[in-house]
Write a protein that holds these residues in place. Structure first.
Motif, PDB file in Angstrom:
ATOM      1  N   ALA A  52      40.606 -34.910 -38.720  1.00  0.00           N
ATOM      2  CA  ALA A  52      41.050 -36.170 -38.715  1.00  0.00           C
ATOM      3  C   ALA A  52      40.170 -37.065 -37.812  1.00  0.00           C
ATOM      4  CB  ALA A  52      42.387 -36.644 -38.498  1.00  0.00           C
ATOM      5  N   ASP A  53      39.935 -36.578 -36.359  1.00  0.00           N
ATOM      6  CA  ASP A  53      39.383 -37.290 -35.355  1.00  0.00           C
ATOM      7  C   ASP A  53      38.048 -37.600 -35.818  1.00  0.00           C
ATOM      8  OD1 ASP A  53      39.701 -38.100 -32.273  1.00  0.00           O
ATOM      9  OD2 ASP A  53      37.791 -37.037 -32.626  1.00  0.00           O
ATOM     10  N   ILE A  56      37.382 -40.112 -38.875  1.00  0.00           N
ATOM     11  CA  ILE A  56      37.576 -41.266 -38.451  1.00  0.00           C
ATOM     12  C   ILE A  56      36.593 -41.995 -37.698  1.00  0.00           C
ATOM     13  CG2 ILE A  56      39.303 -43.087 -37.373  1.00  0.00           C
ATOM     14  CD1 ILE A  56      41.588 -41.335 -38.094  1.00  0.00           C
ATOM     15  N   ARG A  57      36.001 -41.045 -36.713  1.00  0.00           N
ATOM     16  CA  ARG A  57      34.971 -41.645 -35.787  1.00  0.00           C
ATOM     17  C   ARG A  57      33.690 -41.727 -36.346  1.00  0.00           C
ATOM     18  NH1 ARG A  57      36.872 -41.792 -30.199  1.00  0.00           N
ATOM     19  NH2 ARG A  57      38.752 -40.261 -30.212  1.00  0.00           N
ATOM     20  N   TYR A  60      33.907 -43.448 -40.652  1.00  0.00           N
ATOM     21  CA  TYR A  60      34.708 -44.434 -40.936  1.00  0.00           C
ATOM     22  C   TYR A  60      34.594 -45.398 -42.139  1.00  0.00           C
ATOM     23  CZ  TYR A  60      31.290 -47.101 -38.377  1.00  0.00           C
ATOM     24  OH  TYR A  60      30.007 -47.738 -37.968  1.00  0.00           O
ATOM     25  N   SER A  63      36.142 -43.136 -44.845  1.00  0.00           N
ATOM     26  CA  SER A  63      37.574 -42.710 -44.548  1.00  0.00           C
ATOM     27  C   SER A  63      38.493 -43.854 -44.416  1.00  0.00           C
ATOM     28  CB  SER A  63      37.640 -41.835 -43.374  1.00  0.00           C
ATOM     29  OG  SER A  63      37.353 -42.514 -42.072  1.00  0.00           O
ATOM     30  N   LEU A  64      37.983 -44.835 -43.809  1.00  0.00           N
ATOM     31  CA  LEU A  64      39.033 -46.182 -43.717  1.00  0.00           C
ATOM     32  C   LEU A  64      38.723 -47.329 -44.574  1.00  0.00           C
ATOM     33  CD1 LEU A  64      38.700 -46.341 -39.765  1.00  0.00           C
ATOM     34  CD2 LEU A  64      40.434 -45.348 -41.240  1.00  0.00           C
TER      35      LEU A  64
END
Lengths: 410, 410
Positions: A52-53, A56-57, A60, A63-64
């Motif tokens: 997950a980390d 997201i980083r 993004y 994933s976002l």
């Protein structure tokens, strides 16, 4: 505003009986065989946190961000490869797979794209509650197939289909819905022989089979039986899979695999239903599937549930075999045991006695559309610790004796 | 299997025109004013990664497990506090809020619980496409209210309500659906005066207002106008909010805030629709809201979009003001500008010219149910970099001139 003007569909909706009952499970000292939720200790949290980390980083912008209605292509590609590795299912591409918000939303979308008010569909009895409620939103014309030790009653299916054909109503029959492995709530599996016969019947009448398989990967003993999808192919079978029992239910990832024409229509329905599933949980699951061997990582989960299942079966044998007329299923996997008491017992009524004795189960009526199976109950062994399984079965025995004597049944 | 037997609803479903058009946006060199997706650089990825890591490792028994159908209580509590802080909305508790899979699923659930086939509902013209498609699944009896510079045409609303009442059909009118702030696609906002008058009308006829407010927090100039919910209260207004434009659309978090009787019915519908929203994204958003000041963290996003919006408005002024009869909205926030060319222009047809010139927009017909607004288009300024906004508007001008001359309109 005095009254909101609800639709006729809304007026039919009721809160789930399970939902209401499970509120009791929070009471201190209560032992619950109620929920079908996995043991959180089986979730690979360290691995998921790492993945997950990173997504997201570093990812993004996918994933976002919104993702396609069909789902994140990283996840869909990884899952097709997984199906090939794990089950030898080949010949599929991205047009054959769509991601949904758990299997429940797949059931809902299927109900929307296939059922009209006068549509007929075949289900098992008892039935998975989530399927019953999704289908009932559109049509109440369910045809029930009694569950036997080797799966649904195919004689009944053939008989009813012949009758429906004779009545000239075959156009109204939309699908046969089956949970082939470790059925919820009944725990039984559809035998290989019956799978083949079911496919023959579906072919004869040109019917679609919906194969809902959340538990197939949780086999504790015996040999893997090929899926209906593997046996009959994408033209005949629409397959539902989920990560809820094998990775994390909180990620709400279901997958629908099937013919591109069906998947395209599910996609159109999903667009109006939720636009797209969460990109974040999909990308996490996709990268997890790429980086870890899901079947390997499931081994400790399988060992844990197997031990718990065997314990519950042993305790039932020990405590219940002296009650005349009682019987229970002996699953080879999954999360559930279905226990039926002699005629005359009403497990919904018995709930109050259970609560007093500190044990919870789900009464059989919760898994039927016609409020039958009132002498049965669903027991789940996956969440309670071992000592609670032993104590819980003893409390259940006490409850059965109390209720049975009070009613003059024992 | 020759043909799948789809439902009548499914046979009405079509793929979204926007979806098809946006595939073109991937072509190299194309400048797209099409999508309404946020700039990924505005997502607080470092903060979200930190929060995600923590909630997976330390709160896995909630963040990876099923959660209540109503939603994660950490998120719901944090959001109620946010509503109080940010907008002075008080007097609510957990029974007044439910989490959905983005606002799209809220629209779908509302359609399911309120609309029958003969139900009447009021919408704007142009209309947000996602609302149109969710409502149309159940009823096609939309009443269109033309959008003016200060929001929907309330004279028309009053006139139609009087007619419907006279016809004795008021029972069929289910709701008035409004996007009060920075409307998608039109960019306009409902003035305070009109908000008050709308509430008076709704009270007179005892009607529910659905207030869909995805963009309210993205105000670039002018004073905040109180929400309909704040002005009229939970009995009269059901409010939709979302994290899609202010945190991350990929988390798919929508929130429905309203009277407990309505929220309860939405919950029942959601149970059959998807059981629950993803716990993981909800818990991340809940902890994020607790630990960070959302309005503070939005400031750079607002500054960025404000700059882009002003640039696009300036470029339109520069390039388009010499075209007789052209006009465009001048929003105070949000993501969209609505540009209307003189009668005779057909922006759907003009798309081909736009593609050739390397610029994409969404034709107006995509935002109407009756295929009107064919001379209009939606332009989004949030995603393209500044130099692409300048170049894109120039390409758009070129496209309009080419098409206009070819058709003898200019």
């Amino acid at each position: 505003m005095k009254d909101y003007k609800f639709s006729s569909t809304a007026l039919r909706m009721k809160s789930s009986i399970i939902r209401e009952l499970l509120k009791e499970a929070m009471n201190p000292g209560m032992i619950s065989f109620g929920g079908g939720v996995p043991d959180p200790e089986t979730f690979p949290r360290e691995e998921l946190a790492k993945v997950a980390d990173k997504v997201i980083r570093e990812e993004y912008s996918h994933s976002l961000q919104y993702c396609p209605t069909e789902g994140d292509s990283v996840l869909r590609e990884a899952y097709l490869k997984y199906l090939e590795r794990a089950e030898g299912i080949t010949g599929l591409n991205l047009d054959n797979i769509i991601v949904t918000v758990g299997s429940q939303s797949a059931l809902h979308l299927i109900s929307e794209i296939l059922l009209d008010e006068d549509s007929i569909y075949f289900v098992s009895k008892p039935i998975y509650l989530g399927a019953a409620s999704a289908f009932a939103l559109r049509s109440l014309n369910h045809e029930d197939l009694e569950l036997q030790d080797d799966g649904i009653d195919l004689d009944r299916l053939e008989k009813r289909l012949a009758e429906i054909e004779k009545a000239g109503e075959m156009d109204k029959v939309k699908f046969i819905y089956v949970i082939p492995n470790f059925h919820n709530p009944a725990g039984v599996s559809l035998s290989l022989e019956k799978r083949k016969r079911l496919i023959e019947i579906a072919e004869k009448y040109d019917l679609l089979i919906i194969e809902d398989d959340p538990y197939g990967e949780l086999r504790y003993e015996g040999e893997h039986i090929p899926s209906l999808f593997k046996l009959a192919g994408k033209e005949r079978v629409l397959m539902f899979r989920t990560f809820s029992k094998v990775l994390s239910p909180g990620m709400r990832i279901g997958l629908v695999v099937g013919h591109e024409n069906l998947v395209r229509k599910v996609t159109q329905a999903k667009q109006a239903a939720d636009l797209c599933s969460p990109s974040l949980t999909q990308r996490i699951a996709g990268r997890y599937l790429e980086q870890y061997d899901l079947r390997e990582s499931l081994k400790p989960t399988i060992a844990l549930y197997k031990k718990k299942m065997k314990l519950m079966l042993d305790e039932l044998e020990k405590d219940f075999s002296d009650i005349p007329g009682v019987k229970w299923t002996k699953p080879s996997g999954g999360l559930f045991i279905w226990l039926c008491l002699p005629e005359g017992f009403n497990t919904l009524e018995m709930m109050e006695y259970g609560k007093k004795n500190g044990v919870l189960f789900i009464p059989g009526v919760a898994f039927t559309i016609d409020n039958s199976c009132e002498n049965c109950m669903r027991l789940s062994f996956c969440l309670p610790p071992e000592k609670e399984i032993i104590e819980g079965v003893a409390r259940l025995k006490k409850t059965v004796l109390e209720y049975g004597k009070m009613k003059g049944l024992l």
